[in-house]
Design a protein around this motif. Structure first.
Motif, mmCIF file in Angstrom:
data_model
loop_
_atom_site.group_PDB
_atom_site.id
_atom_site.type_symbol
_atom_site.label_atom_id
_atom_site.label_comp_id
_atom_site.label_asym_id
_atom_site.label_seq_id
_atom_site.Cartn_x
_atom_site.Cartn_y
_atom_site.Cartn_z
ATOM 1 N N ASN A 180 42.484 34.434 36.165
ATOM 2 C CA ASN A 180 42.612 35.801 35.727
ATOM 3 C C ASN A 180 43.518 35.653 34.271
ATOM 4 O O ASN A 180 44.634 35.131 34.214
ATOM 5 C CB ASN A 180 43.699 36.412 36.568
ATOM 6 C CG ASN A 180 44.099 37.868 36.306
ATOM 7 O OD1 ASN A 180 43.927 38.337 35.256
ATOM 8 N ND2 ASN A 180 44.620 38.618 37.272
ATOM 9 N N HIS B 44 44.552 38.248 32.431
ATOM 10 C CA HIS B 44 45.237 39.248 32.328
ATOM 11 C C HIS B 44 45.271 39.850 30.986
ATOM 12 O O HIS B 44 43.869 40.303 30.716
ATOM 13 C CB HIS B 44 47.087 38.618 32.394
ATOM 14 C CG HIS B 44 47.209 38.235 33.684
ATOM 15 N ND1 HIS B 44 47.149 38.776 34.523
ATOM 16 C CD2 HIS B 44 47.318 36.755 33.917
ATOM 17 C CE1 HIS B 44 47.781 37.861 35.813
ATOM 18 N NE2 HIS B 44 47.806 36.572 35.191
ATOM 19 N N ASN C 124 45.989 38.899 28.083
ATOM 20 C CA ASN C 124 46.164 37.801 26.848
ATOM 21 C C ASN C 124 45.123 37.885 25.818
ATOM 22 O O ASN C 124 45.190 38.002 24.552
ATOM 23 C CB ASN C 124 46.308 36.501 27.336
ATOM 24 C CG ASN C 124 47.675 36.327 28.346
ATOM 25 O OD1 ASN C 124 48.587 37.017 28.026
ATOM 26 N ND2 ASN C 124 47.554 35.322 29.128
ATOM 27 N N ALA D 292 46.315 43.070 35.056
ATOM 28 C CA ALA D 292 45.737 42.608 36.374
ATOM 29 C C ALA D 292 44.528 43.353 36.837
ATOM 30 O O ALA D 292 44.524 44.648 36.754
ATOM 31 C CB ALA D 292 47.012 42.600 37.343
ATOM 32 N N SER E 200 57.218 41.057 33.840
ATOM 33 C CA SER E 200 56.269 39.941 34.097
ATOM 34 C C SER E 200 55.535 39.493 32.873
ATOM 35 O O SER E 200 54.939 40.180 31.990
ATOM 36 C CB SER E 200 55.071 40.221 35.118
ATOM 37 O OG SER E 200 53.992 39.559 35.293
ATOM 38 N N ASP F 126 52.951 37.710 32.671
ATOM 39 C CA ASP F 126 51.627 38.116 33.239
ATOM 40 C C ASP F 126 50.866 39.491 32.393
ATOM 41 O O ASP F 126 49.890 39.623 32.122
ATOM 42 C CB ASP F 126 51.251 38.087 34.455
ATOM 43 C CG ASP F 126 51.131 36.657 35.187
ATOM 44 O OD1 ASP F 126 51.332 35.793 34.428
ATOM 45 O OD2 ASP F 126 51.403 36.731 36.362
ATOM 46 N N SER G 238 52.522 38.866 27.184
ATOM 47 C CA SER G 238 52.886 37.308 27.126
ATOM 48 C C SER G 238 53.971 36.950 26.123
ATOM 49 O O SER G 238 54.143 37.794 25.358
ATOM 50 C CB SER G 238 51.557 36.664 26.711
ATOM 51 O OG SER G 238 51.381 37.189 25.246
#
Length: 378
Positions: free
Chosen positions: A79, A81, A83, A140, A351, A353, A356
């Protein structure tokens, strides 16, 4: 836990909420190994496969299963995410000196799930969100309840990638060799490469930045950034007889997803490869994205309504903005068959995730040009 309920859709009917035409801000690519690049190297060019031509007899129709054994499949268990999208935005801001502002930042797949939720009888997803610099970020993937994909479903998924390989070229037609054009049926199918567009759009009271994969461009991209880009979405679907109402209704429901995916990124055309039940390509059909909802309403079975999708999305984003107002971590979830979307705060901490550390440091330290904000023409 909060609930956004939609047992009845009356509140979302009528004229659609205000929408702003998606405008491309920048692009990025994944290569053959799914490595991220800040350019458009993976853009493909549409060139129709050899189907419905006189010299190909029925028994020699294109077999979409050909090459399944050598399929190079992307490992989607990793994953990434948000990013890749955040890295692309960071690069854009560093190059332009302008901060890209929006109310909501997310992947196209996330927004598609929300758009079609009112009419998706099998809808099921889970995604996370946070509020960062007064901007709602969603990340996610939705979590599948199925642990293992059946071999038949895996092959059907391959048929879609095979069709994309058959219908596209790595360069414009005039720059391709005859072998590249005529040898697409034996080309190894690899779904690691992706070309992605980052657009800014608006729904209701919300400005949204969306990143999503684009299958191909028809012709070439225009030089003028204000011109519409002739991107296309490629899809496959099982062919059916005109008098088969059950199959027609099933296809019409699929068209809701096709429309939403293209509408959100500003892709003007959907090209569908109709196949037989055993995966042989039968024919092609082209649809203008903006014509799909009116066809369903005026000539179809009215299994869904585009205005309801837009109004539902606008109202749901209002709901999110009202309740997600700090840098905690929230879960947005719809269970299969439910007529509600649940919102739960799972942590007071943000988070990494979702947004970043790298992007946070960029926004905290980069010297943006005074009063300079990235804009797109409305």
């Amino acid at each position: 836990m909060l609930s956004f309920r939609f047992e009845k859709l009356n509140a979302f009917q009528g004229k659609s909420a205000a929408i702003k035409r998606p405008r491309e801000i920048t692009v990025f690519s994944f290569d053959d190994s799914h490595k991220h690049h800040l350019d458009g190297r993976s853009l493909r060019y549409y060139y129709p496969p050899f189907v419905q031509v006189p010299y190909i007899t029925e028994k020699n129709r294109i077999d979409l299963s050909q090459g399944f054994e050598t399929f190079i499949k992307h490992d989607d268990s990793v994953n990434l995410h948000l990013n890749p999208l955040l890295d692309t935005i960071q690069h854009y801001e560093e190059q332009t000196g302008a901060k890209l502002k929006a109310d909501i930042l997310t992947w196209r797949g996330m927004m598609t799930k929300i758009f079609i939720a009112p009419f998706d009888m099998f809808g099921e997803f889970e995604m996370n969100a946070t509020c960062y610099q007064n901007q709602l970020a969603k990340a996610a993937e939705w979590k599948s309840k199925t642990q293992r994909v059946s071999s038949s479903l895996e092959k059907m998924q391959f048929w879609g990638y095979k069709f994309e390989t058959l219908a596209t070229l790595p360069k414009q037609w005039q720059d391709c060799t005859r072998g590249e054009i005529e040898g697409r049926d034996t080309e190894v199918v690899n779904n690691n490469p992706q070309y992605c567009s980052v657009v800014r759009t608006g729904i209701g009271n919300h400005t949204i930045v969306i990143g999503g994969e684009v299958d191909a461009v028809e012709g070439c991209k225009p030089d003028d950034p204000n011109d519409s880009i002739p991107y296309i979405e490629l899809k496959t679907s099982e062919d059916f007889r005109g008098d088969d109402d059950f199959a027609a209704k099933k296809f019409e429901r699929k068209m809701c997803r096709f429309w939403a995916q293209s509408f959100l990124l500003g892709v003007p055309k959907v090209i569908i490869g109709f196949r037989s039940k055993d995966g042989h390509l039968q024919r092609l059909e082209e649809w203008k994205t903006m014509d799909i909802p009116s066809f369903v309403k005026n000539r179809g079975m009215r299994t869904w309504d585009g205005n309801v999708c837009i109004n539902f999305a606008a109202a749901f984003l209002d709901f999110l903005k009202q309740h997600i107002n700090d840098e905690g971590t929230w879960t947005i979830e719809q269970k299969k068959g439910d007529k509600q979307i649940l919102l739960s705060k799972i942590s007071d901490e943000y988070s990494r995730d979702i947004v970043s550390t790298k992007f946070r440091e960029h926004r905290a330290t980069f010297q943006f040009k005074a009063t300079c904000e990235a804009k797109t023409q409305e």
